[in-house]
Enzyme design. Structure first.
Site, PDB file in Angstrom:
ATOM      1  N   THR A  24       1.456  10.142   3.748  1.00  0.00           N
ATOM      2  CA  THR A  24       0.359  10.866   3.093  1.00  0.00           C
ATOM      3  C   THR A  24      -1.003  10.547   3.706  1.00  0.00           C
ATOM      4  O   THR A  24      -1.952  11.300   3.488  1.00  0.00           O
ATOM      5  CB  THR A  24       0.326  10.530   1.587  1.00  0.00           C
ATOM      6  OG1 THR A  24       0.680   9.156   1.441  1.00  0.00           O
ATOM      7  CG2 THR A  24       1.280  11.409   0.805  1.00  0.00           C
TER       8      THR A  24
ATOM      9  N   LYS B  70      -9.178   4.900   6.121  1.00  0.00           N
ATOM     10  CA  LYS B  70      -7.888   4.525   5.537  1.00  0.00           C
ATOM     11  C   LYS B  70      -8.088   3.426   4.499  1.00  0.00           C
ATOM     12  O   LYS B  70      -8.762   2.427   4.773  1.00  0.00           O
ATOM     13  CB  LYS B  70      -6.919   4.056   6.622  1.00  0.00           C
ATOM     14  CG  LYS B  70      -6.354   5.197   7.433  1.00  0.00           C
ATOM     15  CD  LYS B  70      -5.339   4.681   8.442  1.00  0.00           C
ATOM     16  CE  LYS B  70      -4.845   5.814   9.325  1.00  0.00           C
ATOM     17  NZ  LYS B  70      -4.082   5.303  10.473  1.00  0.00           N
ATOM     18  N   GLY B  71      -7.511   3.608   3.337  1.00  0.00           N
ATOM     19  CA  GLY B  71      -7.618   2.609   2.278  1.00  0.00           C
ATOM     20  C   GLY B  71      -8.900   2.692   1.474  1.00  0.00           C
ATOM     21  O   GLY B  71      -9.051   2.021   0.458  1.00  0.00           O
TER      22      GLY B  71
ATOM     23  N   LYS C  82     -10.901  -1.726  -1.653  1.00  0.00           N
ATOM     24  CA  LYS C  82     -10.635  -2.417  -0.390  1.00  0.00           C
ATOM     25  C   LYS C  82     -11.841  -2.191   0.526  1.00  0.00           C
ATOM     26  O   LYS C  82     -12.376  -1.080   0.498  1.00  0.00           O
ATOM     27  CB  LYS C  82      -9.371  -1.845   0.276  1.00  0.00           C
ATOM     28  CG  LYS C  82      -8.117  -1.956  -0.603  1.00  0.00           C
ATOM     29  CD  LYS C  82      -6.968  -1.130  -0.029  1.00  0.00           C
ATOM     30  CE  LYS C  82      -5.807  -1.063  -1.006  1.00  0.00           C
ATOM     31  NZ  LYS C  82      -4.670  -0.252  -0.531  1.00  0.00           N
TER      32      LYS C  82
ATOM     33  N   GLU D  54       0.219  -3.180   4.649  1.00  0.00           N
ATOM     34  CA  GLU D  54      -0.909  -2.244   4.746  1.00  0.00           C
ATOM     35  C   GLU D  54      -0.973  -1.556   6.104  1.00  0.00           C
ATOM     36  O   GLU D  54      -0.624  -2.144   7.119  1.00  0.00           O
ATOM     37  CB  GLU D  54      -2.225  -3.033   4.614  1.00  0.00           C
ATOM     38  CG  GLU D  54      -2.843  -3.031   3.247  1.00  0.00           C
ATOM     39  CD  GLU D  54      -3.481  -1.703   2.858  1.00  0.00           C
ATOM     40  OE1 GLU D  54      -3.575  -0.797   3.702  1.00  0.00           O
ATOM     41  OE2 GLU D  54      -3.886  -1.579   1.691  1.00  0.00           O
ATOM     42  N   ASP D  55      -1.479  -0.318   6.123  1.00  0.00           N
ATOM     43  CA  ASP D  55      -1.735   0.373   7.400  1.00  0.00           C
ATOM     44  C   ASP D  55      -3.232   0.452   7.707  1.00  0.00           C
ATOM     45  O   ASP D  55      -3.604   0.949   8.762  1.00  0.00           O
ATOM     46  CB  ASP D  55      -1.175   1.799   7.371  1.00  0.00           C
ATOM     47  CG  ASP D  55      -1.938   2.697   6.426  1.00  0.00           C
ATOM     48  OD1 ASP D  55      -2.251   2.256   5.303  1.00  0.00           O
ATOM     49  OD2 ASP D  55      -2.235   3.838   6.808  1.00  0.00           O
TER      50      ASP D  55
ATOM     51  N   ASN E 189      -3.991   9.468  -6.950  1.00  0.00           N
ATOM     52  CA  ASN E 189      -2.815  10.337  -6.910  1.00  0.00           C
ATOM     53  C   ASN E 189      -1.523   9.547  -6.752  1.00  0.00           C
ATOM     54  O   ASN E 189      -0.436  10.145  -6.708  1.00  0.00           O
ATOM     55  CB  ASN E 189      -2.938  11.331  -5.748  1.00  0.00           C
ATOM     56  CG  ASN E 189      -4.037  12.364  -5.975  1.00  0.00           C
ATOM     57  OD1 ASN E 189      -3.952  13.174  -6.887  1.00  0.00           O
ATOM     58  ND2 ASN E 189      -5.090  12.301  -5.174  1.00  0.00           N
TER      59      ASN E 189
ATOM     60  N   ASP F  92       0.878  -1.159   0.000  1.00  0.00           N
ATOM     61  CA  ASP F  92       0.000   0.000   0.000  1.00  0.00           C
ATOM     62  C   ASP F  92       0.926   1.222   0.000  1.00  0.00           C
ATOM     63  O   ASP F  92       2.117   1.106   0.309  1.00  0.00           O
ATOM     64  CB  ASP F  92      -0.882  -0.045   1.248  1.00  0.00           C
ATOM     65  CG  ASP F  92      -1.691   1.211   1.423  1.00  0.00           C
ATOM     66  OD1 ASP F  92      -2.319   1.650   0.443  1.00  0.00           O
ATOM     67  OD2 ASP F  92      -1.694   1.785   2.538  1.00  0.00           O
ATOM     68  N   LEU F  93       0.402   2.377  -0.330  1.00  0.00           N
ATOM     69  CA  LEU F  93       1.232   3.594  -0.390  1.00  0.00           C
ATOM     70  C   LEU F  93       1.017   4.504   0.818  1.00  0.00           C
ATOM     71  O   LEU F  93       1.918   4.671   1.646  1.00  0.00           O
ATOM     72  CB  LEU F  93       0.908   4.354  -1.691  1.00  0.00           C
ATOM     73  CG  LEU F  93       1.602   5.702  -1.873  1.00  0.00           C
ATOM     74  CD1 LEU F  93       3.111   5.551  -1.981  1.00  0.00           C
ATOM     75  CD2 LEU F  93       1.056   6.415  -3.117  1.00  0.00           C
ATOM     76  N   ASP F  94      -0.198   5.062   0.903  1.00  0.00           N
ATOM     77  CA  ASP F  94      -0.487   6.079   1.920  1.00  0.00           C
ATOM     78  C   ASP F  94      -0.426   5.467   3.319  1.00  0.00           C
ATOM     79  O   ASP F  94      -1.212   4.581   3.650  1.00  0.00           O
ATOM     80  CB  ASP F  94      -1.889   6.666   1.694  1.00  0.00           C
ATOM     81  CG  ASP F  94      -2.028   7.358   0.341  1.00  0.00           C
ATOM     82  OD1 ASP F  94      -1.117   8.105  -0.035  1.00  0.00           O
ATOM     83  OD2 ASP F  94      -3.059   7.143  -0.333  1.00  0.00           O
TER      84      ASP F  94
ATOM     85  N   ARG G 297     -12.167   7.628  -2.714  1.00  0.00           N
ATOM     86  CA  ARG G 297     -12.544   9.025  -2.484  1.00  0.00           C
ATOM     87  C   ARG G 297     -14.036   9.221  -2.278  1.00  0.00           C
ATOM     88  O   ARG G 297     -14.469   9.829  -1.293  1.00  0.00           O
ATOM     89  CB  ARG G 297     -12.057   9.868  -3.676  1.00  0.00           C
ATOM     90  CG  ARG G 297     -12.034  11.348  -3.384  1.00  0.00           C
ATOM     91  CD  ARG G 297     -11.547  12.132  -4.617  1.00  0.00           C
ATOM     92  NE  ARG G 297     -10.271  11.653  -5.096  1.00  0.00           N
ATOM     93  CZ  ARG G 297      -9.748  11.944  -6.285  1.00  0.00           C
ATOM     94  NH1 ARG G 297     -10.425  12.710  -7.130  1.00  0.00           N
ATOM     95  NH2 ARG G 297      -8.573  11.469  -6.657  1.00  0.00           N
TER      96      ARG G 297
ATOM     97  N   SER H  95      -2.357   0.749  -4.357  1.00  0.00           N
ATOM     98  CA  SER H  95      -2.919   1.911  -3.660  1.00  0.00           C
ATOM     99  C   SER H  95      -4.274   2.262  -4.245  1.00  0.00           C
ATOM    100  O   SER H  95      -4.442   2.271  -5.464  1.00  0.00           O
ATOM    101  CB  SER H  95      -1.981   3.114  -3.813  1.00  0.00           C
ATOM    102  OG  SER H  95      -2.620   4.281  -3.307  1.00  0.00           O
ATOM    103  N   ALA H  96      -5.226   2.587  -3.359  1.00  0.00           N
ATOM    104  CA  ALA H  96      -6.557   3.020  -3.816  1.00  0.00           C
ATOM    105  C   ALA H  96      -6.528   4.442  -4.364  1.00  0.00           C
ATOM    106  O   ALA H  96      -7.516   4.912  -4.915  1.00  0.00           O
ATOM    107  CB  ALA H  96      -7.538   2.942  -2.652  1.00  0.00           C
ATOM    108  N   SER H  97      -5.389   5.107  -4.211  1.00  0.00           N
ATOM    109  CA  SER H  97      -5.340   6.532  -4.565  1.00  0.00           C
ATOM    110  C   SER H  97      -5.041   6.763  -6.035  1.00  0.00           C
ATOM    111  O   SER H  97      -4.069   6.249  -6.579  1.00  0.00           O
ATOM    112  CB  SER H  97      -4.275   7.243  -3.730  1.00  0.00           C
ATOM    113  OG  SER H  97      -4.143   8.573  -4.172  1.00  0.00           O
TER     114      SER H  97
HETATM  115  C1  BG6 Z   1      -6.053   5.534  -0.082  1.00  0.00           C
HETATM  116  C2  BG6 Z   1      -6.102   6.376   1.177  1.00  0.00           C
HETATM  117  O1  BG6 Z   1      -4.740   5.120  -0.305  1.00  0.00           O
HETATM  118  O2  BG6 Z   1      -6.505   6.290  -1.208  1.00  0.00           O
HETATM  119  C3  BG6 Z   1      -7.478   6.993   1.365  1.00  0.00           C
HETATM  120  O3  BG6 Z   1      -5.777   5.553   2.291  1.00  0.00           O
HETATM  121  C4  BG6 Z   1      -7.910   7.737   0.108  1.00  0.00           C
HETATM  122  O4  BG6 Z   1      -7.428   7.868   2.470  1.00  0.00           O
HETATM  123  C5  BG6 Z   1      -7.830   6.784  -1.095  1.00  0.00           C
HETATM  124  O5  BG6 Z   1      -9.245   8.216   0.237  1.00  0.00           O
HETATM  125  C6  BG6 Z   1      -8.213   7.464  -2.406  1.00  0.00           C
HETATM  126  O6  BG6 Z   1      -7.278   8.473  -2.689  1.00  0.00           O
HETATM  127  P1  BG6 Z   1      -7.445   9.573  -3.813  1.00  0.00           P
HETATM  128  O7  BG6 Z   1      -6.070  10.243  -3.821  1.00  0.00           O
HETATM  129  O8  BG6 Z   1      -7.729   8.880  -5.092  1.00  0.00           O
HETATM  130  O9  BG6 Z   1      -8.540  10.481  -3.392  1.00  0.00           O
HETATM  131 MG    MG Z   2      -2.789   3.167   3.539  1.00  0.00          MG
END
Ligand code: BG6
Ligand code: MG
Length: 215
Positions: free
Chosen positions: A17, A45-46, A145, A169-170, A118, A9-11, A49, A114-116
């Site tokens: 982050t 977490k995880g 997740k 994972e956190d 970004n 996982d990233l964040d 958005r 990562s779910a992000s």
């Molecule tokens: C996860 C974070 O990695 O990504 C969440 O733990 C976040 O907090 C999710 O909501 C989605 O991220 P993003 O950057 O696409 O809004």
């Molecule tokens: Mg995380």
């Protein structure tokens, strides 16, 4: 050591982050007179958005239209992007680079789940984009997740079965996703929150000696 891939996982695992996501969500919640603290954040977490936004808005007496929700999610993301604008290699959490080196030295594949959306910007800023043999694209994963989809996507890209991979994972939702994918899990954080992980470490600094070398 009997695993062929390590999927991160990233964040909150590779860099802090997770705290910036929290700050951006808290700012949004407070602008709507919604209480939002660290315990609420553990649930998010995880989590993706829009789902995170729905969780926060459910704490309000007000109803929000779809276009308002889009606008609020956009605002949170703009605030988050401001917070990560200057992210650099100095923002790597302790023990992660040694863990990458150890894995690479043993021919273990390194993946990112990562779910992000970004994530590509963050790993570029951290200077680690080249480390990953595969980076999952959160935008193409059907179920977020705690569903196993994103971890299985990475395993599939490597041509591996779940039992040949481990995940780091956190997030409680992330540990559930790893276990549902048939993988072993290293949790980073609170032992009570991450109770289903095979190994839980309070911080990343001993990821190699107490995590990867033992699992
Ligand atoms: C996860 C974070 O990695 O990504 C969440 O733990 C976040 O907090 C999710 O909501 C989605 O991220 P993003 O950057 O696409 O809004
Ligand atoms: Mg995380």
């Amino acid at each position: 050591m009997d695993f062929k891939a390590c999927i991160f996982d990233l964040d909150g695992v590779i860099t802090d982050t997770a705290h910036y996501h929290f700050l951006a969500w808290q700012r949004l919640a407070h602008s709507l007179d919604i209480e939002f603290g660290l315990t609420d954040n553990d649930r998010l977490k995880g989590v993706g958005r829009m789902e995170s936004l729905e969780f926060i808005l459910a704490k309000s007496a007000r109803a929000f239209s779809d276009s308002e929700k889009e606008q609020l999610a956009h605002q949170k993301n703009e605030d988050y992007k401001d917070l990560i604008r200057e992210i650099s290699p100095a923002d790597m959490l302790p023990g992660i680079i040694p863990a990458f080196d150890w894995l690479k030295g043993r021919g273990v594949k390194v993946g990112l789940a990562s779910a992000s959306r970004n994530a590509p910007v963050v790993i570029k800023g951290l200077g680690i984009a080249d480390v990953f043999d595969y980076v999952a694209d959160a935008g193409t994963i059907p179920n977020g997740k705690p569903a196993p989809d994103i971890f299985l996507d990475v395993a599939n890209a490597f041509g591996l079965d779940g039992h040949e991979c481990i995940g780091v994972e956190d997030a409680a939702a992330g540990v559930t996703a790893i276990k549902a994918a048939g993988m072993r899990a290293i949790g980073i954080g609170d032992r009570d929150v991450l109770a289903h992980a095979d190994i839980v470490l309070a911080k990343t600094d001993r990821l190699l000696s107490e995590g990867l070398e033992r699992i």
